[in-house]
Design an enzyme around this catalytic site. Sequence first.
Site, short mmCIF file in Angstrom:
data_model
loop_
_atom_site.label_atom_id
_atom_site.label_comp_id
_atom_site.label_asym_id
_atom_site.label_seq_id
_atom_site.Cartn_x
_atom_site.Cartn_y
_atom_site.Cartn_z
N ASP A 56 -23.12 -32.79 -57.28
CA ASP A 56 -22.09 -33.41 -58.09
C ASP A 56 -21.86 -32.49 -59.28
OD1 ASP A 56 -20.53 -34.87 -59.84
OD2 ASP A 56 -21.74 -36.69 -59.76
N TYR A 148 -3.86 -34.73 -64.48
CA TYR A 148 -4.35 -33.71 -63.54
C TYR A 148 -3.95 -32.32 -64.04
CZ TYR A 148 -4.69 -30.88 -59.30
OH TYR A 148 -4.99 -29.89 -58.40
N LYS A 152 -6.43 -29.07 -65.36
CA LYS A 152 -6.31 -27.74 -64.78
C LYS A 152 -5.78 -26.74 -65.80
CE LYS A 152 -7.71 -28.46 -60.51
NZ LYS A 152 -8.91 -27.79 -59.98
#
Length: 271
Positions: A56, A148, A152
């Site tokens: 993870d 999102y 990024k």
Amino acid sequence: MSRVWFITGASRGLGRAFAEAALQAGDRVVGVARNVEPLVELAQRYPEDLVRLPLDVTDRDAVIAVVDQAHEAFGRFDIVVNNAGAMLLGMVEEAGEEQIRAHFDVNLFGAVWVTQAVLPYLRAQGSGRILQVTTMGTGGGFPMVGLYAAGKSALDSVSEAVAMEAEQFGVQLTIVQMGGYDTGLFTVGTTATTPAPQYQRLRDELIAMWGDEAGPAPATAAPVIMELVDLPDPPRRLVVGSDSFDLVQQDLRDRAAQYRAWEHLSRRVPG
């Protein structure tokens, strides 16, 4: 000589496609993911060349331990691919604090933890490539995928800094801005907000605009990545996808035009 890859999010989508391409080229791969069971069949085909390790990436201590374990397996890292990612789909106002923090834990901090963990090995060997998988949409936010893009985009900025910091040690970094591929990101990799009725009209317009097309198969992007890692002087940034390249160029032109339109206001003060 065969190269050693370390790929996060290797069990599906782009990570799986890159792992398969590397193995087919005769390289060795350490593939990590939260669930590595989907890699069983690939491991049976390449028992000596593929190591599967559950990880993870949001757990910094676990990242360090697994990177150390991966290095013990093959003795070096030649190409590190930070590919693990998740989608938070919804309007910014709709997203809860826990959703937002969990999203950044994967898309930003997970990649930072891996980068921090591998850099001492790359620096010691005086070589290595880091591929930071982001998105063609990092140039600006867009409704429903703003968070999102934000995660990024932050990774883009951090990666620019890492590239300049690490190049003195022979480490090369490329920000790989992927277009839309059928990776499962919008299905198994998605957390959705609870829709607010005030945004329903915009939501319906976006869904109609996006349509049902899932995008090309991830394997179609793999040859570009294989060519990229062979380049002696790779680019700092690379858009992967023809349509995406056009969209990025248009976005850059639009942004430049907007700056020029308000240049007179910008230049009213020094600084």
